[in-house]
Design a protein around this motif. Structure first.
Motif, PDB file in Angstrom:
ATOM      1  N   THR A  52      23.730  58.047  45.602  1.00 33.32           N
ATOM      2  CA  THR A  52      23.833  59.490  45.354  1.00 33.32           C
ATOM      3  C   THR A  52      23.756  59.799  43.854  1.00 33.32           C
ATOM      4  O   THR A  52      24.278  60.802  43.386  1.00 33.32           O
ATOM      5  N   ALA A  53      23.104  58.922  43.109  1.00 29.17           N
ATOM      6  CA  ALA A  53      22.848  59.124  41.683  1.00 29.17           C
ATOM      7  C   ALA A  53      21.553  58.397  41.351  1.00 29.17           C
ATOM      8  O   ALA A  53      21.175  57.454  42.050  1.00 29.17           O
ATOM      9  N   GLY A  54      20.866  58.832  40.309  1.00 21.61           N
ATOM     10  CA  GLY A  54      19.586  58.208  39.987  1.00 21.61           C
ATOM     11  C   GLY A  54      19.274  58.243  38.506  1.00 21.61           C
ATOM     12  O   GLY A  54      20.092  58.665  37.682  1.00 21.61           O
ATOM     13  N   ILE A  55      18.057  57.819  38.176  1.00 22.50           N
ATOM     14  CA  ILE A  55      17.557  57.757  36.807  1.00 22.50           C
ATOM     15  C   ILE A  55      16.209  58.479  36.767  1.00 22.50           C
ATOM     16  O   ILE A  55      15.374  58.284  37.655  1.00 22.50           O
ATOM     17  N   THR A  56      16.000  59.277  35.716  1.00 23.39           N
ATOM     18  CA  THR A  56      14.708  59.941  35.559  1.00 23.39           C
ATOM     19  C   THR A  56      14.359  60.069  34.085  1.00 23.39           C
ATOM     20  O   THR A  56      15.226  59.926  33.217  1.00 23.39           O
ATOM     21  N   ILE A  57      13.101  60.346  33.815  1.00 19.55           N
ATOM     22  CA  ILE A  57      12.629  60.679  32.473  1.00 19.55           C
ATOM     23  C   ILE A  57      12.147  62.121  32.532  1.00 19.55           C
ATOM     24  O   ILE A  57      11.390  62.492  33.438  1.00 19.55           O
ATOM     25  N   ASN A  58      12.616  62.923  31.566  1.00 16.15           N
ATOM     26  CA  ASN A  58      12.191  64.318  31.531  1.00 16.15           C
ATOM     27  C   ASN A  58      12.376  64.868  30.123  1.00 16.15           C
ATOM     28  O   ASN A  58      12.752  64.134  29.204  1.00 16.15           O
ATOM     29  N   GLU A  59      12.160  66.155  29.968  1.00 18.22           N
ATOM     30  CA  GLU A  59      12.213  66.794  28.654  1.00 18.22           C
ATOM     31  C   GLU A  59      13.615  66.716  28.048  1.00 18.22           C
ATOM     32  O   GLU A  59      14.609  66.933  28.736  1.00 18.22           O
ATOM     33  N   ASN A  60      13.655  66.431  26.737  1.00 14.34           N
ATOM     34  CA  ASN A  60      14.946  66.365  26.056  1.00 14.34           C
ATOM     35  C   ASN A  60      15.099  67.402  24.955  1.00 14.34           C
ATOM     36  O   ASN A  60      16.067  67.369  24.210  1.00 14.34           O
ATOM     37  N   ALA A  61      14.155  68.337  24.832  1.00 11.55           N
ATOM     38  CA  ALA A  61      14.203  69.320  23.741  1.00 11.55           C
ATOM     39  C   ALA A  61      14.944  70.598  24.134  1.00 11.55           C
ATOM     40  O   ALA A  61      15.701  71.138  23.340  1.00 11.55           O
ATOM     41  N   ASP A  62      14.733  71.075  25.330  1.00  8.79           N
ATOM     42  CA  ASP A  62      15.305  72.347  25.774  1.00  8.79           C
ATOM     43  C   ASP A  62      16.359  72.090  26.843  1.00  8.79           C
ATOM     44  O   ASP A  62      16.027  71.652  27.948  1.00  8.79           O
ATOM     45  N   PRO A  63      17.649  72.350  26.569  1.00 10.68           N
ATOM     46  CA  PRO A  63      18.700  72.089  27.555  1.00 10.68           C
ATOM     47  C   PRO A  63      18.559  72.913  28.840  1.00 10.68           C
ATOM     48  O   PRO A  63      19.132  72.547  29.867  1.00 10.68           O
ATOM     49  N   LEU A 112      11.614  51.970  21.737  1.00 10.78           N
ATOM     50  CA  LEU A 112      11.303  52.567  23.024  1.00 10.78           C
ATOM     51  C   LEU A 112      10.096  53.485  22.882  1.00 10.78           C
ATOM     52  O   LEU A 112      10.029  54.280  21.949  1.00 10.78           O
ATOM     53  N   ILE A 113       9.129  53.370  23.785  1.00 15.87           N
ATOM     54  CA  ILE A 113       7.977  54.260  23.758  1.00 15.87           C
ATOM     55  C   ILE A 113       8.236  55.411  24.739  1.00 15.87           C
ATOM     56  O   ILE A 113       8.284  55.212  25.948  1.00 15.87           O
ATOM     57  N   LEU A 114       8.451  56.585  24.180  1.00 15.30           N
ATOM     58  CA  LEU A 114       8.628  57.809  24.970  1.00 15.30           C
ATOM     59  C   LEU A 114       7.781  58.899  24.335  1.00 15.30           C
ATOM     60  O   LEU A 114       7.520  58.863  23.127  1.00 15.30           O
ATOM     61  N   GLY A 115       7.389  59.882  25.137  1.00 16.13           N
ATOM     62  CA  GLY A 115       6.671  61.033  24.598  1.00 16.13           C
ATOM     63  C   GLY A 115       7.584  61.856  23.702  1.00 16.13           C
ATOM     64  O   GLY A 115       8.813  61.740  23.744  1.00 16.13           O
ATOM     65  N   THR A 116       6.979  62.719  22.919  1.00 19.61           N
ATOM     66  CA  THR A 116       7.703  63.540  21.947  1.00 19.61           C
ATOM     67  C   THR A 116       8.898  64.256  22.572  1.00 19.61           C
ATOM     68  O   THR A 116       9.964  64.329  21.966  1.00 19.61           O
ATOM     69  N   TRP A 117       8.732  64.765  23.756  1.00 18.35           N
ATOM     70  CA  TRP A 117       9.779  65.585  24.375  1.00 18.35           C
ATOM     71  C   TRP A 117      10.549  64.843  25.457  1.00 18.35           C
ATOM     72  O   TRP A 117      11.346  65.448  26.165  1.00 18.35           O
ATOM     73  N   GLN A 118      10.325  63.552  25.619  1.00 16.32           N
ATOM     74  CA  GLN A 118      10.944  62.821  26.721  1.00 16.32           C
ATOM     75  C   GLN A 118      12.292  62.199  26.356  1.00 16.32           C
ATOM     76  O   GLN A 118      12.506  61.755  25.234  1.00 16.32           O
ATOM     77  N   GLY A 119      13.165  62.163  27.357  1.00 22.68           N
ATOM     78  CA  GLY A 119      14.434  61.468  27.272  1.00 22.68           C
ATOM     79  C   GLY A 119      14.702  60.789  28.609  1.00 22.68           C
ATOM     80  O   GLY A 119      14.075  61.118  29.623  1.00 22.68           O
ATOM     81  N   ILE A 120      15.632  59.845  28.608  1.00 19.92           N
ATOM     82  CA  ILE A 120      16.010  59.134  29.829  1.00 19.92           C
ATOM     83  C   ILE A 120      17.352  59.695  30.285  1.00 19.92           C
ATOM     84  O   ILE A 120      18.282  59.846  29.484  1.00 19.92           O
ATOM     85  N   TYR A 121      17.447  59.982  31.581  1.00 19.24           N
ATOM     86  CA  TYR A 121      18.619  60.674  32.108  1.00 19.24           C
ATOM     87  C   TYR A 121      19.239  59.974  33.310  1.00 19.24           C
ATOM     88  O   TYR A 121      18.531  59.481  34.190  1.00 19.24           O
ATOM     89  N   PHE A 122      20.573  59.974  33.332  1.00 18.48           N
ATOM     90  CA  PHE A 122      21.342  59.580  34.502  1.00 18.48           C
ATOM     91  C   PHE A 122      21.630  60.855  35.286  1.00 18.48           C
ATOM     92  O   PHE A 122      22.137  61.829  34.721  1.00 18.48           O
ATOM     93  N   CYS A 123      21.323  60.853  36.567  1.00 21.44           N
ATOM     94  CA  CYS A 123      21.481  62.053  37.406  1.00 21.44           C
ATOM     95  C   CYS A 123      22.600  61.833  38.422  1.00 21.44           C
ATOM     96  O   CYS A 123      22.527  60.920  39.248  1.00 21.44           O
ATOM     97  N   GLU A 124      23.612  62.667  38.361  1.00 25.06           N
ATOM     98  CA  GLU A 124      24.750  62.615  39.286  1.00 25.06           C
ATOM     99  C   GLU A 124      24.616  63.737  40.302  1.00 25.06           C
ATOM    100  O   GLU A 124      24.458  64.903  39.915  1.00 25.06           O
ATOM    101  N   PHE A 125      24.699  63.386  41.588  1.00 27.83           N
ATOM    102  CA  PHE A 125      24.602  64.388  42.636  1.00 27.83           C
ATOM    103  C   PHE A 125      25.809  64.419  43.568  1.00 27.83           C
ATOM    104  O   PHE A 125      25.844  65.207  44.506  1.00 27.83           O
ATOM    105  N   ASP A 126      26.818  63.576  43.308  1.00 28.81           N
ATOM    106  CA  ASP A 126      27.955  63.483  44.224  1.00 28.81           C
ATOM    107  C   ASP A 126      29.234  63.055  43.494  1.00 28.81           C
ATOM    108  O   ASP A 126      29.958  62.179  43.934  1.00 28.81           O
TER     109      ASP A 126
END
Length: 140
Positions: A52-63, A112-126
């Protein structure tokens, strides 16, 4: 967050305290694990061993992106009275299946090779919970 190296294979586990639901930027933690590994060229696998939790890469510039991701996932996977899972967290399982349990990123010149706006995220759903995620740094 704190980490514990398990062995010379560059496997490090981290703990994270979460809220009921949230997306947490762990990019700097992954960078630290890579730096500590001493690996210059290779890959890092970031893995979450929870259903019930995961990992994703997404934008890190705009909260607001984090807000919108959580809102979109809630709209796509709302709690439903028809769900039969006894723990009552079927929507969290669905969100995690959509997001995924891991990400793989390239390391070059020790970075680490990431795009300009990318960050790595831990996602909690439970949550709230004490969760773990693992970073495996592989030379190559």
């Amino acid at each position: 967050m704190f980490g514990l190296w398990y062995n010379a294979d560059m496997l490090k586990e981290f703990k994270i305290e979460t809220d009921r639901e949230g997306i947490y930027n762990i990019t700097d933690t992954v960078r630290l694990a890579i730096s500590e590994s001493g690996i210059g060229e290779g890959i890092a696998v970031i893995f979450c061993a929870h259903t019930t939790a995961g990992i994703t890469i997404n934008e890190n510039a705009d909260p607001d992106v984090i807000h919108d991701l959580l809102l979109g996932l809630e709209k796509a996977f709302p709690d439903r009275k028809e769900f039969k899972h006894a723990e009552g967290n079927s929507s969290a399982h669905l969100k995690t299946s959509c997001v995924g349990a891991s990400e793989t990123v390239i390391i070059t010149k020790g970075k680490l090779i990431l795009g300009t706006w990318q960050g790595i995220y831990f996602c909690e759903f439970d949550g709230p919970r004490t969760r773990k995620f693992t970073v495996k740094v592989i030379e190559g």
